[in-house]
Design a protein around this motif. Structure first.
Motif, PDB file in Angstrom:
ATOM      1  N   ARG A 256      14.796 -39.951 -47.494  1.00 25.26           N
ATOM      2  CA  ARG A 256      16.159 -39.702 -47.988  1.00 25.26           C
ATOM      3  C   ARG A 256      16.890 -41.032 -48.157  1.00 25.26           C
ATOM      4  O   ARG A 256      17.600 -41.247 -49.131  1.00 25.26           O
TER       5      ARG A 256
ATOM      6  N   GLY B 114      16.053 -42.625 -51.284  1.00 26.61           N
ATOM      7  CA  GLY B 114      16.426 -41.879 -52.487  1.00 26.61           C
ATOM      8  C   GLY B 114      15.305 -41.015 -53.030  1.00 26.61           C
ATOM      9  O   GLY B 114      15.260 -40.709 -54.226  1.00 26.61           O
ATOM     10  N   ASN B 115      14.381 -40.597 -52.151  1.00 28.36           N
ATOM     11  CA  ASN B 115      13.207 -39.840 -52.603  1.00 28.36           C
ATOM     12  C   ASN B 115      13.283 -38.344 -52.332  1.00 28.36           C
ATOM     13  O   ASN B 115      12.280 -37.655 -52.523  1.00 28.36           O
TER      14      ASN B 115
ATOM     15  N   ASP C  92      14.926 -34.740 -53.232  1.00 28.37           N
ATOM     16  CA  ASP C  92      15.783 -33.940 -54.105  1.00 28.37           C
ATOM     17  C   ASP C  92      16.126 -32.648 -53.351  1.00 28.37           C
ATOM     18  O   ASP C  92      15.367 -31.674 -53.380  1.00 28.37           O
TER      19      ASP C  92
ATOM     20  N   THR D 275      18.005 -36.635 -59.324  1.00 25.47           N
ATOM     21  CA  THR D 275      17.108 -37.361 -58.408  1.00 25.47           C
ATOM     22  C   THR D 275      15.674 -37.297 -58.906  1.00 25.47           C
ATOM     23  O   THR D 275      14.916 -38.254 -58.779  1.00 25.47           O
ATOM     24  N   SER D 276      15.302 -36.148 -59.490  1.00 24.70           N
ATOM     25  CA  SER D 276      13.937 -35.965 -59.994  1.00 24.70           C
ATOM     26  C   SER D 276      13.796 -36.409 -61.449  1.00 24.70           C
ATOM     27  O   SER D 276      12.745 -36.204 -62.060  1.00 24.70           O
TER      28      SER D 276
ATOM     29  N   VAL E  15       9.421 -38.976 -55.329  1.00 26.44           N
ATOM     30  CA  VAL E  15      10.384 -37.875 -55.113  1.00 26.44           C
ATOM     31  C   VAL E  15       9.623 -36.591 -54.734  1.00 26.44           C
ATOM     32  O   VAL E  15      10.096 -35.813 -53.898  1.00 26.44           O
TER      33      VAL E  15
ATOM     34  N   THR F 298      10.532 -34.679 -51.337  1.00 25.57           N
ATOM     35  CA  THR F 298      11.008 -33.298 -51.457  1.00 25.57           C
ATOM     36  C   THR F 298      10.032 -32.341 -50.775  1.00 25.57           C
ATOM     37  O   THR F 298      10.450 -31.370 -50.132  1.00 25.57           O
TER      38      THR F 298
ATOM     39  N   GLU G 100      15.345 -48.780 -52.071  1.00 26.36           N
ATOM     40  CA  GLU G 100      14.859 -48.098 -53.275  1.00 26.36           C
ATOM     41  C   GLU G 100      13.451 -48.582 -53.591  1.00 26.36           C
ATOM     42  O   GLU G 100      13.049 -49.667 -53.173  1.00 26.36           O
TER      43      GLU G 100
END
Lengths: 336, 58
Positions: free
Chosen positions: A71, A74-75, A77, A167-168, A214, A218, B55
């Motif tokens: 998270r 940023g991975n 969703d 996000t995806s 992602v 997820t 990132e």
């Protein structure tokens, strides 16, 4: 140490090492790793029901750790994860009912293992094929080929309501498509009696067009809930050795960090290739298990467990190497 | 502390047979708490070595 709940004597070091290896693989591939932990615990003396229950508890804790980390990168969703979970939960229930029906007619073991082998082998083969087909075509600096012609068709289904998943990197997709893919992966998980991470991760990539990292994050987010429900059900039957799970989590907490951060230093296509190799090892292990059951060769069954454990250990070492190499490269040349 | 852990262990072992619902809820809570605490702790330790979650890199 003696574990009074499972009634097993086992070294805490062994538990930590198992947790560590599966933590590395889980963080890197977005899988629970039941196909590794359950035979490992069974080999070290856990009765099968305790091995499954304890594994589920450990997978839930490990997925929390890895999801928190993904998270941050940023991975994860969340919207996709929640929507897909609804379909998955329904699918698991239907898959379980089919297993009960097959059990009634006395055909469950062979059918389940046969489909398991086909699925592991099929998904692994397709991912290797996909890697060799597209990897050379990619320009330098491009991590992967996102989406397939199938995922484009799925995204273009014009059935409201539709949502966007930034996000995806999906501009617009029908909620029904997410439900249906979730249902199918849940059905397979319920039918095969596994968490389903090894089906869901490729499904997110190839059928919905989600980027690999992602898909990993997820999938881990979804595994928290699916393994949580499994833990609850097994714990009510008293089949979870929570102490063993907590000891394994100590190793998993370090392993999951390594696996998660390592995804930064390798192209998405390479992650898919390593994932395919790991599930090939899983397929070989299940084939040997089936041979041992059919012909009564106990040693072949034992070899099946050792093969999957060795493959997991080797892949964990490879991921640790990727991380060390990446961190050293970054320290030398700086972040891109 | 060792005595406390040993008592907690025997309590868990006992309720796994006598009170499965309490055992199930307690197991879930323990695993979630440990997951969150170890996750934060490991993240902190890794950041001390300069290995941080950022990132995607490649």
């Amino acid at each position: 140490m003696y574990l009074p709940i499972a009634g097993v004597e086992i070294s805490s070091f062994v538990l930590i090492i198992i947790g560590f290896c599966v933590g590395v693989l889980g963080g890197f591939f977005g899988i629970g790793g039941a196909f590794i932990v359950t035979p490992a615990l069974n080999i070290f003396g856990f009765p099968m029901a305790y091995a499954i229950g304890t594994d589920l508890a450990h997978v839930m804790g490990k997925s929390i750790i890895a999801t928190l980390k993904h998270r941050k990168m940023g991975n994860v969703d969340l919207r996709l994860g929640v929507l897909m979970f609804i379909g998955t939960a329904l699918g698991v229930e239907v898959g379980k009912e089919l297993v009960l029906y097959l059990e009634d007619i006395g055909a469950v073991g062979g059918v389940v293992r046969g489909i398991y082998i086909l699925l592991l082998g099929g998904v692994g083969f397709y991912m290797v094929f996909d890697y060799f087909r597209f990897n050379r075509e990619l320009d330098d600096g491009v991590a992967e080929k996102i989406g397939t012609s199938f995922s484009s068709a799925v995204q273009s289904i014009n059935l409201p309501p539709k949502i966007s998943l930034p996000t995806s990197k999906i501009k617009s997709i029908s909620i029904w498509a997410i439900f249906i893919i979730g249902f199918i992966t849940g059905f397979l998980a319920g039918f095969l009696g596994v968490g389903g991470g090894f089906v869901r991760m490729p499904a997110l990539i190839y059928t919905l067009g989600v980027p690999t990292t992602v898909a990993i994050g997820t999938d881990l987010f979804e595994i928290i809930f699916s393994s949580g429900i499994g833990t609850l059900l097994y714990a009510i039957e008293g089949r979870v050795d929570v102490v063993a799970a907590m000891v394994m989590l100590v190793g998993a907490s370090i392993g999951a960090q390594i696996g998660t951060v390592a995804t930064r230093y390798v192209r998405g296509m390479k992650i898919r290739l390593y994932f395919a190799l790991t599930i090939f090892a899983g397929a070989i292990s299940v084939v040997l298990k089936q041979v041992s059951i059919t012909f009564g060769y106990v040693s072949v069954g034992l070899a099946a467990g050792y093969i999957i454990i060795s493959a997991a250990a080797l892949m964990s070492l490879n991921i640790i190497y990727i991380l060390i190499r990446g961190v050293m490269w970054e320290k030398k040349y700086g972040s891109k | 502390m060792v005595v406390g852990l040993s008592e907690a262990l025997s309590y868990l072992s006992k309720i796994s047979q006598t009170d499965p619902h309490t055992f199930a809820i307690l197991s879930i809570i323990l695993i979630i708490l440990e997951g969150i605490i170890l996750g934060i702790l490991a993240d902190f330790i890794f950041s001390l070595f300069g290995i941080e979650a950022k990132e995607e890199f490649s």
